[in-house]
Every structure is written in structure tokens, then in C-alpha cells.
Design a protein around this motif. Structure first.
Motif, mmCIF file in Angstrom:
data_model
loop_
_atom_site.group_PDB
_atom_site.id
_atom_site.type_symbol
_atom_site.label_atom_id
_atom_site.label_comp_id
_atom_site.label_asym_id
_atom_site.label_seq_id
_atom_site.Cartn_x
_atom_site.Cartn_y
_atom_site.Cartn_z
ATOM 1 N N SER A 43 2.671 -11.696 13.891
ATOM 2 C CA SER A 43 2.741 -10.653 14.908
ATOM 3 C C SER A 43 4.003 -9.826 14.823
ATOM 4 O O SER A 43 4.088 -8.742 15.394
ATOM 5 C CB SER A 43 2.627 -11.284 16.302
ATOM 6 O OG SER A 43 3.666 -12.236 16.488
ATOM 7 N N ASN A 44 5.050 -10.334 14.113
ATOM 8 C CA ASN A 44 6.304 -9.590 14.015
ATOM 9 C C ASN A 44 6.360 -8.680 12.792
ATOM 10 O O ASN A 44 7.346 -7.966 12.602
ATOM 11 C CB ASN A 44 7.492 -10.565 13.965
ATOM 12 C CG ASN A 44 7.709 -11.234 15.316
ATOM 13 O OD1 ASN A 44 7.451 -10.636 16.344
ATOM 14 N ND2 ASN A 44 8.153 -12.477 15.296
ATOM 15 N N THR A 45 5.326 -8.722 11.947
ATOM 16 C CA THR A 45 5.337 -7.892 10.747
ATOM 17 C C THR A 45 5.361 -6.413 11.120
ATOM 18 O O THR A 45 4.535 -5.948 11.883
ATOM 19 C CB THR A 45 4.097 -8.188 9.884
ATOM 20 O OG1 THR A 45 4.105 -9.562 9.533
ATOM 21 C CG2 THR A 45 4.102 -7.336 8.630
ATOM 22 N N SER A 46 6.317 -5.678 10.560
ATOM 23 C CA SER A 46 6.467 -4.262 10.929
ATOM 24 C C SER A 46 6.011 -3.319 9.826
ATOM 25 O O SER A 46 5.703 -2.164 10.090
ATOM 26 C CB SER A 46 7.924 -3.973 11.283
ATOM 27 O OG SER A 46 8.761 -4.272 10.167
ATOM 28 N N SER A 47 6.012 -3.785 8.551
ATOM 29 C CA SER A 47 5.564 -2.894 7.476
ATOM 30 C C SER A 47 4.843 -3.694 6.401
ATOM 31 O O SER A 47 5.104 -4.880 6.205
ATOM 32 C CB SER A 47 6.761 -2.162 6.865
ATOM 33 O OG SER A 47 7.626 -3.078 6.216
ATOM 34 N N LEU A 48 3.922 -3.010 5.755
ATOM 35 C CA LEU A 48 3.120 -3.650 4.707
ATOM 36 C C LEU A 48 2.830 -2.605 3.637
ATOM 37 O O LEU A 48 2.320 -1.530 3.932
ATOM 38 C CB LEU A 48 1.812 -4.195 5.281
ATOM 39 C CG LEU A 48 0.837 -4.862 4.307
ATOM 40 C CD1 LEU A 48 1.465 -6.111 3.704
ATOM 41 C CD2 LEU A 48 -0.462 -5.207 5.004
ATOM 42 N N ASP A 49 3.160 -2.919 2.385
ATOM 43 C CA ASP A 49 2.949 -1.983 1.292
ATOM 44 C C ASP A 49 2.140 -2.681 0.201
ATOM 45 O O ASP A 49 2.650 -3.542 -0.507
ATOM 46 C CB ASP A 49 4.293 -1.504 0.727
ATOM 47 C CG ASP A 49 4.106 -0.328 -0.233
ATOM 48 O OD1 ASP A 49 5.061 0.402 -0.448
ATOM 49 O OD2 ASP A 49 2.990 -0.149 -0.768
ATOM 50 N N VAL A 50 0.867 -2.337 0.112
ATOM 51 C CA VAL A 50 -0.006 -2.900 -0.921
ATOM 52 C C VAL A 50 -0.652 -1.761 -1.704
ATOM 53 O O VAL A 50 -1.809 -1.838 -2.107
ATOM 54 C CB VAL A 50 -1.080 -3.829 -0.323
ATOM 55 C CG1 VAL A 50 -0.470 -5.119 0.169
ATOM 56 C CG2 VAL A 50 -1.824 -3.127 0.820
ATOM 57 N N ALA A 51 0.129 -0.714 -1.908
ATOM 58 C CA ALA A 51 -0.388 0.460 -2.612
ATOM 59 C C ALA A 51 -0.622 0.149 -4.086
ATOM 60 O O ALA A 51 -0.024 -0.759 -4.663
ATOM 61 C CB ALA A 51 0.606 1.619 -2.486
ATOM 62 N N ASN A 52 -1.555 0.935 -4.674
ATOM 63 C CA ASN A 52 -1.832 0.886 -6.115
ATOM 64 C C ASN A 52 -2.199 -0.520 -6.590
ATOM 65 O O ASN A 52 -1.686 -1.024 -7.585
ATOM 66 C CB ASN A 52 -0.616 1.400 -6.897
ATOM 67 C CG ASN A 52 -0.255 2.813 -6.516
ATOM 68 O OD1 ASN A 52 -1.126 3.678 -6.418
ATOM 69 N ND2 ASN A 52 1.019 3.059 -6.255
ATOM 70 N N ASN A 53 -3.089 -1.165 -5.843
ATOM 71 C CA ASN A 53 -3.607 -2.469 -6.236
ATOM 72 C C ASN A 53 -5.102 -2.357 -6.506
ATOM 73 O O ASN A 53 -5.613 -1.268 -6.774
ATOM 74 C CB ASN A 53 -3.296 -3.502 -5.156
ATOM 75 C CG ASN A 53 -1.866 -4.014 -5.255
ATOM 76 O OD1 ASN A 53 -1.542 -4.800 -6.136
ATOM 77 N ND2 ASN A 53 -0.999 -3.558 -4.345
ATOM 78 N N GLN A 54 -5.792 -3.473 -6.425
ATOM 79 C CA GLN A 54 -7.223 -3.499 -6.713
ATOM 80 C C GLN A 54 -8.029 -3.936 -5.494
ATOM 81 O O GLN A 54 -9.068 -4.586 -5.618
ATOM 82 C CB GLN A 54 -7.499 -4.431 -7.898
ATOM 83 C CG GLN A 54 -6.763 -4.015 -9.164
ATOM 84 C CD GLN A 54 -6.979 -4.990 -10.300
ATOM 85 O OE1 GLN A 54 -8.104 -5.463 -10.507
ATOM 86 N NE2 GLN A 54 -5.928 -5.317 -11.031
ATOM 87 N N LEU A 55 -7.531 -3.606 -4.312
ATOM 88 C CA LEU A 55 -8.215 -3.981 -3.082
ATOM 89 C C LEU A 55 -9.506 -3.187 -2.920
ATOM 90 O O LEU A 55 -9.524 -1.977 -3.148
ATOM 91 C CB LEU A 55 -7.313 -3.726 -1.878
ATOM 92 C CG LEU A 55 -6.048 -4.585 -1.781
ATOM 93 C CD1 LEU A 55 -5.201 -4.114 -0.616
ATOM 94 C CD2 LEU A 55 -6.399 -6.050 -1.634
#
Length: 416
Positions: A43-55
Motif C-alpha cells: 500500500s505504500n508503493t508510490s511509483s512503478l516502472d515496467v516500461a518496455n517489457n513483454q506484459l
């Protein structure tokens, strides 16, 4: 206060475990994000960067991270085309709202569309009920439907929904309706015409929902709501021979092109106008019986195997949607009301029970005693509850529940 980090499985090619915490850095080569129950601790996560992957997908549970203000999902080949556009041009808040609504964004624009749909359904139901004159409402109130609960049913029908439908056409509502009379005169024609009209109106040309009606005696339960590939799915469409789904769509497309050529206009009729509803689908939804046969291929067609005929008395009703569960329930409410109205009309207007030139009218001995063909006016239709469960047997939907059929309560008396 000391910042803590938590771990969550983010599947990469070698299934490595990565640390995820507040202010996460970039992650590369991800194929899936699998969120377990422990993900709620992020719940404390403020940013997430998973750009340029295979999602290919983003989990809805990301919407449960209230402090997630910055998220970069660009450069992934997401299956949801609308979501893919959003990640390239919308703020994180809008993306999370979309995910939290189950992949069908419920932001202001979508909420407005949903409200418009609701008003349209209510208007249609009022229209179906007449001009609002008191005498017409009093007459409509005589319509009766009795609900048979699962606990009272010695052999209730069950539909098992597979996990794969979530990404294709996730919502389904079913029930059994007993006591219809389609034998006299044009009763069957009126029934089929009413279903077509509902598809055009409340179902919004099948874009909001699709109705399927079956002869209960020909339905072999338990049923499975599943997805199959176009090459795997086989069905015997109404009025056609057994065919694979990919070949059926190719055939319908060819017929549509021929229609346009002959009529010299872009509009087409029949099943041909629904082909675009399956664009971009890798798998197609289908309802499969206990023998492995496909009896429904929404939003395109039903199967000849469970086709309704003039001597059909009991129906299995099915409504599916890729929009919302509530739309399925609203459509089912309206469908039951319409069938009750048609049934009353048939009983009040004494017609011959002979053939009405329908190709599916069955030949048989004619009962020369009219009194044996008459159903008591006050005999209610019986609606049997049908449960939709997941593969573990957990209840997903029960229809009709105690809150269902309330949208038509002014026109229909429900005995529970």
C-alpha cells in the motif's frame, strides 16, 4: 521512519524473484505480474516502472495501491487495446480507475454511458408496458412469475465458468423458465421477433449484451461457459451444418460482402452485422454441454442442437456481456417480462395450434378438444434459479436472486 520493502513474484523468463518497494526502479523482460494476497501489503508503493517489457495484461489489484502516483507501462504489448492507448496518453489515476473497474473503464465518460444505457433500458421497459394508462398497468400487474429456489429444486442446472472467459466475455446470467406456450398460431414467430427486437434495443445491437434461448429438454447439463480458439470451436449454427468458428466467420463475411454488392450499400442484415464484435479476439466464448457440444457462440449464434420449436414448453435462458453483470441481469429481467406478456397474449387470443409455416414447426396429432389446449389464465410461469460457479465450485452469480426482477416489478408479480 525506516522504509520497508516487500517482495512479490514478477515472472520473468527465469522466474526470478525481484524486490519491489516504494520508489521502485525499472524492471526489464517481464512477461506477467502475478499479485498474491500479500500484494495488499504494497500500500505504500508510490511509483512503478515496467516500461518496455513483454506484459500482455495488467492486474486489477494495482488499483488497490492508494499511494501509487506514478506508473509507467509504456512499451508493452497489452491485449486490451483501449488500455494500451491509455498507458500512452493518460495519467496514472485514470489507468488505475480503469483497472479497478475490471478492464472496462468506469471513469466519468464510461459512467455517463452506463447511466445513458440505464435510462434507455428503463424507457424501453416503460414502453413495453404500454402508455402508462392505469388500466394497462392494472392488466400488466396480473402477469405472474413464480421463483423456484435452488434449495427446492431436486435437479438444479449449474453453469461452470472457466477462468479464460474473464479476458474475452466475462459476464453470464442464466435461468430456466417453465410453462411457455409457443404452439398456437404465430406464437413462435412472435417469440423470435421479440428476441430480435430486444437485441436491437436494450442489448444495443448486441454490443451491450447477447440473448440466447434454448429448449431445456435438449440441454444436457451441467454446462460449462468456456473459451475456445477459432480453429477448435465447432458449432452447428441455426439453419446450418456443423462448422468451425473460423470457417463460419469467413462464410458470414463472404455473405456480407455479397449482400453489400447486391444491395449497393454498406449495411448488412442478420448475423453478418455482428461480425465486428469479435475483432481482435484470440479466443471465442462458448457454452458447452455435458457431451462436449457447443450450444451457444455469443454474440453470433445458438446451436441447432437446442433450437426452440413449437412444442417447446420449457426454456433455458442465457444472457452474456463483456460490459457488466448488471446489464446481463437487466436484460434477463426484461426478457422474462416480455415472455410473460407474450404468453398471456397467446392464452387470451385463441389461435389454431396448426403450423405457422415455420421450418422448425413439428408435425404431430392435433388435439381436437380445445379445452385441453387451454392453459389457466392465472397459472404463473416458473423461473428456476441457476447458479454460475467457478472451477472450484464457488458461487459467482445466482439468478434470480431476491434483488432481481425488481426493475420490472411494476409490470410483473413475482412469487418468491
Amino acid at each position: 521512519m525506516m522504509m520497508r520493502s516487500y517482495s512479490v513474484d514478477l515472472f520473468v523468463s527465469a522466474s526470478a524473484r525481484l524486490q519491489v518497494g516504494p520508489g521502485i526502479g525499472k524492471l526489464f523482460h517481464l512477461r506477467n505480474i502475478i499479485l498474491t494476497d500479500n500484494f495488499a501489503r504494497l500500500s505504500n508503493t508510490s511509483s512503478l516502472d515496467v516500461a518496455n517489457n513483454q506484459l500482455r495484461e495488467l492486474p486489477a489489484a494495482l488499483a488497490d495501491c492508494p499511494r501509487l502516483k506514478e506508473a509507467n507501462f509504456r512499451g508493452n504489448q497489452l491485449k486490451d487495446r483501449r488500455l494500451e492507448k491509455m498507458v500512452n496518453g493518460c495519467q496514472t489515476k485514470a489507468i488505475l480507475e480503469y483497472l479497478g473497474a475490471g478492464g472496462r473503464g468506469k471513469g466519468k465518460a464510461e459512467s455517463a454511458r452506463e447511466e445513458a444505457r440505464k435510462k434507455k433500458r428503463e424507457k424501453q421497459q416503460q414502453k413495453d408496458g404500454g402508455d402508462g394508462e392505469q388500466d394497462e398497468l392494472e392488466e400488466a400487474s396480473k402477469l405472474l412469475v413464480k421463483v423456484l429456489h435452488v434449495a427446492e429444486n431436486p435437479a438444479p442446472l449449474v453453469v461452470k465458468a472457466s477462468p479464460g472467459v474473464k479476458d474475452v466475455r466475462p459476464f453470464i446470467v442464466c435461468c430456466v423458465l417453465k410453462g411457455v406456450n409457443l404452439k398456437p398460431g404465430n406464437a413462435l414467430k412472435r417469440f423470435l421477433s421479440a428476441q430480435t427486437k430486444l437485441h436491437e434495443d436494450i442489448c444495443e445491437k448486441r454490443t451491450a449484451a447477447t440473448i440466447a434461448t434454448h429448449d431445456l429438454q435438449l440441454v444436457k447439463g451441467p454446462l460449462t461457459y468456456d473459451v475456445q480458439s477459432p480453429e477448435e470451436l465447432k458449432i452447428t449454427p441455426l439453419g446450418r451444418k456443423e462448422i468451425k468458428a473460423k470457417d463460419l466467420l469467413r462464410q458470414l463475411q463472404s455473405e456480407a460482402d455479397e449482400q453489400r454488392k447486391q444491395k449497393k450499400r454498406q449495411n448488412v442484415s442478420g448475423l453478418h452485422k455482428y461480425l465486428q464484435l469479435l475483432d481482435g479476439k484470440d479466443n471465442y466464448p462458448c457454452l458447452v454441454d455435458a457431451e462436449g457440444g457447443v450450444i451457444s457462440f455469443p454474440p453470433i449464434t445458438n446451436s441447432e442442437k437446442t433450437k426452440i420449436r413449437k412444442d417447446t414448453r420449457d426454456l433455458f435462458l442465457e444472457v452474456t456481456s463483456d460490459t457488466s453483470l448488471q446489464i446481463c441481469k437487466d436484460v434477463m429481467d426484461t426478457l422474462i417480462l416480455k415472455i410473460a406478456e407474450l404468453n398471456r397474449f397467446t392464452l387470451e387470443n385463441k389461435e389454431d395450434s396448426g403450423s405457422d409455416n415455420e421450418s422448425d414447426a413439428l408435425c404431430g396429432p392435433v388435439n381436437l378438444n380445445p379445452s385441453q389446449n387451454v392453459q389457466p389464465m392465472n397459472l404463473p410461469l416458473v423461473v428456476e434459479q441457476v447458479r454460475v460457479v467457478d472451477t472450484d465450485g464457488n458461487l459467482k452469480v445466482l439468478y434470480p436472486s431476491k434483488t432481481d426482477l425488481t426493475t420490472v416489478s411494476s409490470l410483473l408479480t413475482v412469487i418468491r
